[in-house]
Write a protein that holds these residues in place. Structure first.
Motif: not given
Lengths: 485, 485
Positions: A205-206, A246-249, A280-282
């Motif tokens: 996913l980009d 990246d997705v969260i940003r 968790k990443v969030l």
């Protein structure tokens, strides 16, 4: 009949047009034909095969996987509590059953539960999430138990959809996607925004592609939601931590509600791959993100090592949801009264399995490990085998339960399909079903880049049977290619 | 928070407006307060009572009703098939369990079933209907198993709703109604058409009133559906055969799709009352009706003598449905994969209980009879007791599980409620909850003729407890009347 027909209240023309637009390939025409063929076989019709192998759906038990003994012991105890007096059942199973029954109205799983789910099970879910995410807190009030993950996903989408015309809610989904999403969006009359996974980069996913899709969509709708499936269905990729960041940003920048479908969180097979929960990443990205990004994540009893699809158990955790909206969500789920209590009980065992010092631990661990090891073996086997076939290319099955190989179809086959008004990969899969008795789902049912063709196959058949299936698909593919060349 | 709040994706203002309009009093604010009070009691807060009695919902097991032993034995066997080797279980229970397991993928209730439901269970349902209706044929292909009756009702309504503005589908529902209907219609954005039951005629249904409501509605929508609940919820009336004939004639004349909610079909208590299924009456009215009237009828595992709400089992039978629409219905239900398989198994036992020559028959019959006899006793007790209270009048509870007495409220109480922006019967019920720990649902949650007030109470508490409840309500009512006089 014709005369009656004229006066029918409910016809194709007069029914809900959104329902007409719904498509769900995983149980579509090809599966209906498979069921028909099974019936014909039972009736003695001669076929070039003796059984239909349904590799179309992630249905582990149907493929011979055995349930986790401990889970089923507890379910039996909950169903018929007289068995609590039976000394054949281990103490830890009885303890779990008693705890569940104590939380049920009248100590019966036949009572309705709270609409959000039984409180002590929501507590267990929260503890499970905390443990999974290295101690990041989870609040049981943010947990909603559900009738499988599908139910929670549809409910969440329903809350989010509003507006008319150019203000209609747009929902970003991956292509290929799991068709629950497109079906729910059609049903709700929401706008589907496709972003494409990169097959050449192992279905990665980009964010550039997310941005392209979003900007294009802004011309005709109001994008508000981003759906991610990780590990991927049907594509089997496992997202890296960087990708998730990246997705969260991106979601935060663009003010999108994030829906993280994480039902395959225990299904990771590839070396160097690891499941990272979005939550968790969030939280690790700091309060700038964790205190504001609105998110829901989904889990289910249907996949992973237990495969208990029939119980329809699941949950979602919501984060940073406006308390007033949460009250609306609670109200909405109360209309259907409650998720099935046996499914809730099953979920409780999934999030609260035997502990190392409990009598059932050894057998639980052995069964669980065996299932996951077999899946890992089959994921490698599938990739290797398909990549030996000229005209089939297959990314590694890093996780989940499916392979989504790309198939090269001869021009003549494509032309024939087009003549018949059929997707070329549907023609391929139908022919495979008729000739070999193998039921797959054509890539067109999940979406794919124009001009490319795929199918989805589960890796669930037992190893020896899977080998036969792969060999048959190989033979068929060569034959098909020759026939249309 | 304020800063964050501004940028929230999902707020009351930006959420699905149809969901905001949904109301579901059976689990509304009063029940939330009841749960809170229970918590306070557990925490040691002093109250004028020691437990909350939840008479707000038809949840038999929560009120102490015991499950049917045979049903639970079979469920335990299905959950943990190792028990099939156990000679503690009767042979007929094992036979049922084996039959269900044989129909499951991989012989496991953890496998997905067909989306329409397990075929042999649909066959059993069809045979049950045939037997119930004196031999009128039922086709298993017309049976759809569901996640409780609610699920099937919402699905059917969803199929039926279309059009915009004055062409929007109108759906006729009784007032008082079971609020699943109004909730589903709000969610679907359909037009709710109220027809009033006649309290003075024991909540009877009159076609004149149906016609009045229909004609009024034709000015602003397109009426297409007529919903009937028989035996009635919350009103407890059992429709006479003549009434059902009238309704069928009306539906045919006006070209309406008929939805018959018959989940209380075994709950008939009043002398001279009998349950007549809409299907049976339809067929007995001759082919002019039976071959053309489009209809769906609904049943559930949650009510009757078994009260297995938590299993979320149910079915609907569709009649005279356009085959193309049926294909759409099948497609639609496939998106959610399948109803919970344990609920399907429970339904199978309800429609296929022990036969007179089977070992479990005697115990099954005894348990079933005891439950129904107790309910009948409690229905009479409730009516009699309420009618001794000045300011409460109560129709006979002919069937179902509820009483819906009318309460006379003093003008001062009405004025006070209006000041507080509350329905007067909500004020009444809230006060009853706070002072006596009894949780009822105000009549305003079901709809009632303007200026009248009611509450719904289940007759499910055990007889001795029910007597206490009735006495407490009596005392409260007298106190309330005095307080506001």
């Amino acid at each position: 009949l014709t005369k009656n027909h004229i006066s029918l209240v409910l016809t194709l023309d007069s029914m809900n047009p959104n329902v007409r637009r719904v498509e769900y390939a995983v149980r579509g025409p090809i599966v209906q034909r498979a069921v028909q063929i099974e019936k014909e076989l039972r009736e003695g019709v001669k076929k070039p095969f003796t059984e239909v192998i349904k590799a179309n759906i992630g249905d582990a038990h149907a493929m011979g996987q055995k349930p986790i003994t401990f889970f089923r012991q507890v379910l039996a105890l909950c169903s018929y509590p007289d068995l609590l007096e039976d000394n054949k059942f281990p103490e830890d199973a009885k303890k779990r059953a008693r705890r569940i029954l104590d939380a049920c109205g009248g100590h019966s799983i036949g009572a309705y539960s709270a609409s959000q789910g039984i409180e002590c099970i929501r507590q267990d879910v929260a503890r499970y999430i905390e443990k999974r995410d290295g101690g990041i807190p989870s609040n049981p009030d943010n947990i909603y138990l559900s009738t499988g993950a599908s139910d929670a996903i549809v409910t969440m989408l329903k809350l989010l959809v509003c507006g008319e015309g150019r203000d209609r809610t747009g929902v970003m989904i991956s292509i290929p996607q799991y068709p629950l999403y497109s079906a729910a969006l059609a049903d709700l009359g929401a706008v589907q925004i496709n972003y494409y996974l990169d097959e050449d980069k192992c279905w990665g996913l980009d964010v550039t592609e997310l941005r392209r899709a979003l900007n294009a969509a802004k011309q005709h709708c109001k994008p508000r939601v981003l759906c991610i499936i990780n590990p991927g269905n049907p594509t089997g990729q496992v997202q890296s931590r960087e990708c998730i960041e990246d997705v969260i940003r991106f979601a935060k920048e663009e003010n999108l509600f994030l829906m993280a479908d994480e039902v395959y969180q225990d299904n990771v097979y590839a070396k160097g791959c690891k499941f990272h929960s979005f939550k968790k990443v969030l939280f690790e990205m700091g309060p700038e993100y964790s205190s504001s990004l609105e998110m829901a994540s989904f889990h289910s009893t249907s996949k992973c090592y237990m495969g208990e699809c029939g119980f329809r158990g699941g949950y979602m955790e919501v984060l940073n949801m406006d308390p007033e909206v949460k009250a609306q969500l609670t109200k909405l789920v109360s209309v259907r009264l409650c998720p099935p209590v046996s499914g809730q009980a099953m979920l409780d065992l999934v999030v609260n399995p035997p502990l190392p010092d409990e009598p059932s631990y050894a057998s639980y661990l052995k069964e669980r490990t065996a299932v996951l090891a077999a899946l890992a073996e089959k994921s490698h086997l599938t990739e290797e085998m398909f990549n030996t076939v000229p005209g089939i290319t297959c990314n590694p099955v890093q996780g989940a339960m499916y392979t989504f190989p790309r198939i090269t179809l001869p021009q003549k086959a494509i032309a024939k399909a087009q003549e018949e008004g059929q997707a070329p990969d549907m023609l391929y899969c139908m022919k495979l079903l008729e000739e070999e008795g193998i039921c797959l789902v054509p890539g067109s049912g999940f979406g794919q880049k124009e001009g490319t063709f795929h199918f989805r196959m589960t890796i669930l058949p037992p190893t020896e049977k899977l080998k036969v299936v792969l060999q048959k698909i190989r033979d068929f593919h060569l034959r098909f290619t020759q026939e249309f060349s």
